[in-house]
Design an enzyme around this catalytic site. Structure first.
Site, PDB file in Angstrom:
ATOM      1  N   ARG A   1       0.702  -1.296   0.067  1.00  0.00           N
ATOM      2  CA  ARG A   1      -0.088   0.110   0.056  1.00  0.00           C
ATOM      3  C   ARG A   1       0.877   1.227  -0.104  1.00  0.00           C
ATOM      4  O   ARG A   1       1.999   1.298   0.930  1.00  0.00           O
ATOM      5  CB  ARG A   1      -1.029  -0.017   1.206  1.00  0.00           C
ATOM      6  CG  ARG A   1      -1.962  -1.082   1.290  1.00  0.00           C
ATOM      7  CD  ARG A   1      -2.860  -1.211   2.276  1.00  0.00           C
ATOM      8  NE  ARG A   1      -3.591  -2.427   2.162  1.00  0.00           N
ATOM      9  CZ  ARG A   1      -4.543  -2.824   3.236  1.00  0.00           C
ATOM     10  NH1 ARG A   1      -4.908  -1.660   4.371  1.00  0.00           N
ATOM     11  NH2 ARG A   1      -5.300  -4.033   3.026  1.00  0.00           N
TER      12      ARG A   1
ATOM     13  N   ARG B   1       2.396   0.914  10.442  1.00  0.00           N
ATOM     14  CA  ARG B   1       1.939   1.081   8.991  1.00  0.00           C
ATOM     15  C   ARG B   1       3.203   1.205   7.979  1.00  0.00           C
ATOM     16  O   ARG B   1       3.942   1.911   8.098  1.00  0.00           O
ATOM     17  CB  ARG B   1       1.282   2.691   8.971  1.00  0.00           C
ATOM     18  CG  ARG B   1       0.631   3.143   7.894  1.00  0.00           C
ATOM     19  CD  ARG B   1      -0.069   4.627   7.996  1.00  0.00           C
ATOM     20  NE  ARG B   1      -0.983   4.350   9.137  1.00  0.00           N
ATOM     21  CZ  ARG B   1      -2.179   4.221   9.064  1.00  0.00           C
ATOM     22  NH1 ARG B   1      -2.687   3.636   7.908  1.00  0.00           N
ATOM     23  NH2 ARG B   1      -2.939   4.072  10.210  1.00  0.00           N
TER      24      ARG B   1
ATOM     25  N   GLU C   1      -6.363  -1.231  15.293  1.00  0.00           N
ATOM     26  CA  GLU C   1      -6.872  -2.289  14.456  1.00  0.00           C
ATOM     27  C   GLU C   1      -5.910  -3.251  14.267  1.00  0.00           C
ATOM     28  O   GLU C   1      -4.598  -3.174  13.681  1.00  0.00           O
ATOM     29  CB  GLU C   1      -7.492  -1.639  13.212  1.00  0.00           C
ATOM     30  CG  GLU C   1      -7.964  -2.343  12.034  1.00  0.00           C
ATOM     31  CD  GLU C   1      -8.315  -1.797  10.667  1.00  0.00           C
ATOM     32  OE1 GLU C   1      -8.307  -0.430  10.673  1.00  0.00           O
ATOM     33  OE2 GLU C   1      -8.184  -2.336   9.619  1.00  0.00           O
TER      34      GLU C   1
ATOM     35  N   SER D   1     -10.092  -6.395  10.001  1.00  0.00           N
ATOM     36  CA  SER D   1     -11.293  -5.719   9.513  1.00  0.00           C
ATOM     37  C   SER D   1     -11.946  -6.747   8.761  1.00  0.00           C
ATOM     38  O   SER D   1     -11.787  -7.424   7.721  1.00  0.00           O
ATOM     39  CB  SER D   1     -10.820  -4.752   8.440  1.00  0.00           C
ATOM     40  OG  SER D   1     -11.980  -4.014   8.620  1.00  0.00           O
TER      41      SER D   1
ATOM     42  N   ARG E   1       1.147  -6.711  12.556  1.00  0.00           N
ATOM     43  CA  ARG E   1       0.583  -6.002  13.781  1.00  0.00           C
ATOM     44  C   ARG E   1       0.439  -7.013  14.974  1.00  0.00           C
ATOM     45  O   ARG E   1       0.488  -6.712  16.003  1.00  0.00           O
ATOM     46  CB  ARG E   1      -0.728  -5.348  13.404  1.00  0.00           C
ATOM     47  CG  ARG E   1      -0.543  -4.095  12.482  1.00  0.00           C
ATOM     48  CD  ARG E   1      -1.590  -3.264  12.194  1.00  0.00           C
ATOM     49  NE  ARG E   1      -1.781  -2.150  11.561  1.00  0.00           N
ATOM     50  CZ  ARG E   1      -2.543  -1.287  11.283  1.00  0.00           C
ATOM     51  NH1 ARG E   1      -3.838  -1.226  11.754  1.00  0.00           N
ATOM     52  NH2 ARG E   1      -2.123  -0.189  10.487  1.00  0.00           N
TER      53      ARG E   1
END
Length: 435
Positions: A271, A286, A358, A361, A400
């Site tokens: 990403r 991130r 998070e 999801s 994560r």
RNA sequence: GGAGAGGUGGCAGAGUCCGGUUGAAUGCACCUGACUUGAAAUCAGGCGAAGGGUCAAACCUUCCGGGGGUUCGAAUCCCUCCCUCUCCGCCA
């Protein structure tokens, strides 16, 4: 993509629901275009009908040896009229397509209305938040004390030299745990949750990106080998395995007996994080490249809401087996992803940040992606194939998860306990020690 | 990288040279009916998608890998892109 009939038949109601997500549908512009479309389509089809009829009679006349010159003269200006009508229709249709392609999915009725992250609603909490009688370190500090000959456990400096910011090099026991986590997750999903293990391409074409909804609107979040909008088809690095896994169903008609189809894959995700320059610049949270184990389900429409609960529980199972405290929140209308009609986020406890972050999801996309992909199913008593429903969820984001373990399982001396469930995957290692 | 073959309905597979009533033969699969105690077999019929239109139909339009062109008319002719397969070369 929404069902075009929704916009055509109940435009204002639909626009109201979309407004709860913060999406403004230009009702006036749409109505105008749709009206034009209708009249232009009728006009075009009438002209085509006339042309077809005349062409056929020319064919017949020719076959029976008649002189066709007068007939040809009659049709001469028909072609120009048709071309003009076609052009006008195409123009309007393109404009309409933009409407359809850029309109997000409708939230399910039970989704709480809200503006942003702050309005998300906590559903459940699991696990005990650990108490430390020493100063907690964050995962970066912890990993710096766990190194091997090649370097620090998490080495961002070297990664920056190799690639740039938001990349990482992992070494030794940390790298090992990262690998172990992915294996563990895949095993649980395939052995306990009934998923088929799948290996997929990490580069995909623009049709696939369109199918799952990344294109045309969110192309700047991706890494492209060359502009995907250009003719000649550049490929793009997948931002999630949802893209290849879900697109397996593209242009396919399943027998109802083949559903539900549950698939899982471990892939890197890429990403560009274009819109988040200042956020989470420290550590592993991130990154431009991270690993994830993804779950995707293709299901019958009436089963998708139950499937979302199930799929979310599968992601929760991983957190529970690893003994990581988390909470489950339902995203409000304003915070949901483009294609989702209902989303649960799982947020894991990070001691160093003293908050939940998070880690998964899980979304029910309804028929939104299926319509874009033409992913359908058919049963014996159905005359026509119908759109199936697609769901996806992280189970889990591997990087994560590693962060969460390092931070939640840290000990006073800087060592990190290995969660029991992971020990077999770490070759029996129960603790990662400071070096 | 070189040479060749091909992309047609759920699948298989004609049609493309010589453009016209072909949305497309045929087979398989599937659906309905007949026969049968039931099943199989057999026989008869049906069976692509999207859009428009209608109370519903009738009916109309578009679609034979994608895009463009020629023509009154294109699955069929021309250009271009993509993909698949076979052989050779190279290669983890």
């Amino acid at each position: 993509m929404l069902d075009p009939r929704l916009l055509r038949n109940s435009l204002h109601e639909t626009a109201e629901v979309l407004a709860t997500r913060g999406f403004k549908l230009d009702v006036v512009a749409y109505e105008e275009l749709e009206e034009k479309r209708k009249s232009l389509q009728i006009e075009t089809q009438d002209l085509q009908n006339e042309r077809n009829t005349r062409s056929k009679s020319i064919g017949k006349a020719k076959a029976s040896g008649e002189d066709i010159a007068p007939l040809l003269a009659e049709v001469s200006e028909l072609g120009e009229k048709l071309d003009a009508a076609k052009d006008a229709l195409e123009h309007v249709q393109n404009a309409l397509n933009i409407f359809y392609q850029e309109t997000p999915n409708l939230p399910a009725k039970e989704v709480p209305v809200g503006k942003d992250e702050a309005d998300n609603v906590e559903v459940t909490k699991w696990g005990e938040i650990p108490k430390f009688d020493f100063d907690v370190r964050d995962h970066v500090d912890i990993s710096e004390r766990i190194s091997n000959q090649a370097g620090k456990g998490l080495d961002f400096e070297t990664a920056a030299k190799l690639s740039g910011s938001r990349f990482v090099v992992m070494n030794g026991a940390i790298a090992r745990m990262h690998r172990a986590l992915a294996q563990f997750m895949l095993d649980v999903h395939t052995q306990e949750h009934g998923y088929q293990e799948v290996y997929v391409p990490y580069l995909v074409n623009s049709d696939s990106l369109y199918g799952t909804g990344q294109l045309p609107k969110f192309g700047e979040d991706l890494f492209h080998t060359k502009p995907a909008t250009e003719e000649g088809q550049g490929m793009s690095l997948i931002p999630t395995a949802e893209v290849p896994l879900t697109n397996i169903a593209r242009d396919h008609i399943f027998a109802d007996t083949e559903l539900p189809l549950k698939m899982t894959a471990h892939t890197p995700c890429f990403r560009s994080e274009a819109g988040s320059y200042g956020r989470d610049t420290r550590g592993l949270i991130r990154q431009h490249q991270f690993d994830k184990v993804e779950m995707v389900q293709l299901v019958l429409p009436e089963q998708s809401m139950d499937a979302l609960e199930e799929l979310t529980s599968h992601a929760e199972a991983i957190l529970q087996k690893l003994g990581l405290p988390y909470r489950k929140v339902i995203l409000c209308t304003g915070d949901m992803g483009f294609g989702s009609c209902k989303t649960y986020d799982l947020e894991v406890w990070l001691p160093a940040q003293n908050t939940y972050r998070e880690i998964s999801s899980c979304s029910n996309m309804g028929d939104f992606q299926a319509r874009r992909m033409q992913a359908r199913y058919k049963s014996k008593d159905m005359k026509k194939p119908e759109l199936l429903h697609t769901l996806n969820g992280s189970g889990l984001a591997v990087g994560r998860t590693l962060v969460a373990i390092l931070e939640n399982y840290q000990q006073a001396d800087g060592s990190v306990k290995v969660p029991e469930a992971l020990v077999p995957y770490m070759n029996g290692l129960t603790e990662i020690n400071v070096t």
